[in-house]
Design a protein around this motif. Structure first.
Motif, mmCIF file in Angstrom:
data_model
loop_
_atom_site.group_PDB
_atom_site.id
_atom_site.type_symbol
_atom_site.label_atom_id
_atom_site.label_comp_id
_atom_site.label_asym_id
_atom_site.label_seq_id
_atom_site.Cartn_x
_atom_site.Cartn_y
_atom_site.Cartn_z
ATOM 1 N N ARG A 7 0.836 -1.197 0.000
ATOM 2 C CA ARG A 7 0.000 0.000 0.000
ATOM 3 C C ARG A 7 0.869 1.245 0.000
ATOM 4 N N TYR A 72 -1.675 1.532 -4.800
ATOM 5 C CA TYR A 72 -0.875 0.397 -4.345
ATOM 6 C C TYR A 72 0.254 0.179 -5.344
ATOM 7 N N ARG A 209 -6.204 3.034 -6.364
ATOM 8 C CA ARG A 209 -7.160 2.323 -5.516
ATOM 9 C C ARG A 209 -8.575 2.403 -6.104
ATOM 10 N N SER A 219 -9.461 -2.186 -4.007
ATOM 11 C CA SER A 219 -8.331 -2.261 -3.082
ATOM 12 C C SER A 219 -7.830 -3.693 -2.929
ATOM 13 N N GLY A 221 -5.776 -4.456 -0.837
ATOM 14 C CA GLY A 221 -5.402 -4.552 0.573
ATOM 15 C C GLY A 221 -6.527 -5.063 1.444
#
Length: 339
Positions: A7, A72, A209, A219, A221
């Motif tokens: 990230r 990212y 993102r 995302s 993440g």
């Protein structure tokens, strides 16, 4: 194939803009003529300049707070064997990156299928890699490095009049220590920041993102592979399956370039070693003789110091198992084995 998703760093190193990270990726272009520089590319275009990358990533942040990462980064680092297989050709790496991003898009769990056309990303080829403090060679040279640093401090003290001593003897001792270093490259002790030999091409990808419409979050993440949440009274699918992405990444490379991947090079093997080392070695033992020999050679090249691969289940004693796991684990972390 070693792939890492990270990230955006929000703090002293990187601000809310993508500019710091993009400028970092421009480091290999410093001092080069325009025709010798490496530009960014995306799914359909080449020769994209850094300012456009910054502008488009920074503008694609609708409804994200200051604390939310705006992008990212994905580092795609093929092994020496994989690079050799494709002749270390930049265009083939770019072709692979474009196929890889299709797998990236396909790893999102959403109500509507995500395609690569929905993803705003830019990628850049780099040709050099340097040693870091995490590399095995640097770690094993550390004892020598500490002794040399201590001697250098003594020399500085003598020159500044704070200490007394024989400068020539101290320099001789440093030279002797340099020759004693267990890991050298071109006759010089390997240290952090030193460029690695051989093919070192790899790809850095900066991916927004938000999707290309700046309306939906994509995302990687996410804590969940697949999950559902309620938004405005309706159930909404969310999640990103990293395991699916990593597996697809190596399968894409193998299919695209006809690469025959050995068991110890696979993402499956890495997971198995971590979760069930006994089964890892049992699987290794069950490989055909030629594949098992190839695996042994890969482990040896990666610096795994084992006398031999156990030849039967009885030899898989706990102590031997843990020693082998530790050695292979370090090789995997440093990317020495092509994972």
């Amino acid at each position: 194939m070693y792939i890492v998703i990270t990230r955006q760093h929000l703090g002293d190193n990187y601000n809310g803009s993508a500019s710091d990270f993009v400028n970092y990726l421009e480091k290999e272009n410093e001092g080069k003529a325009p025709e010798d520089q490496e530009f960014f590319f995306n799914q359909t275009e080449n020769d994209i300049d850094a300012q456009r990358v910054i502008a488009e990533i920074d503008a694609n942040t609708s409804k994200l707070s200051k604390k939310d990462p705006k992008f990212y980064s994905i580092m795609v680092s093929p092994s020496q064997a994989e690079l050799k297989h494709i002749g270390n050709e930049p265009e083939r790496l770019k072709q692979y990156t474009r196929e890889l991003m299709k797998a990236y898009a396909g790893s999102f769990y959403r109500d509507q299928e995500v395609s690569v056309k929905d993803v705003l990303y830019f990628a850049k080829l780099e040709r050099e890699r340097t040693y870091s403090e995490k590399d095995k060679a640097v770690k094993e040279n550390q004892a020598i490095a500490s002794k040399i640093l201590e001697l250098q401090h003594q020399i500085r003290g003598i020159k500044e009049g704070r200490e007394q001593g024989d400068l020539s003897k101290l320099h001789e001792r440093i030279n002797a220590l340099e020759t004693e270093a267990p890991h050298k490259q071109n006759g010089k002790r390997i240290v952090p920041g030193m460029a690695k030999e051989g093919h070192q091409s790899h790809i850095h990808i900066i991916v927004s993102r938000k999707d290309v419409t700046n309306a939906h979050s994509l995302s990687p993440g996410s804590k969940f592979r697949t999950s559902e949440t309620t938004l405005n009274g309706e159930k909404v699918k969310q999640g990103f399956d990293r395991d699916k992405f990593y597996r697809a990444s190596e399968k894409t490379f193998d299919k695209q370039f006809g690469y025959r991947r050995n068991f110890v090079e696979t993402y499956y093997a890495r997971n198995l070693l971590d979760k069930d080392p006994k089964q890892f070695f049992a699987t290794l033992l069950g490989l055909p003789s030629n594949e098992k020999q190839a695996a042994k050679q890969l482990l040896f090249k990666a610096g795994v110091k084992v006398p031999s691969i156990p030849t039967n289940q009885a030899q898989l004693a706990y102590k031997t198992l843990m020693q082998l796991k530790k050695g292979i684990g370090k090789a995997l972390e440093s990317g020495s084995i092509g994972i």
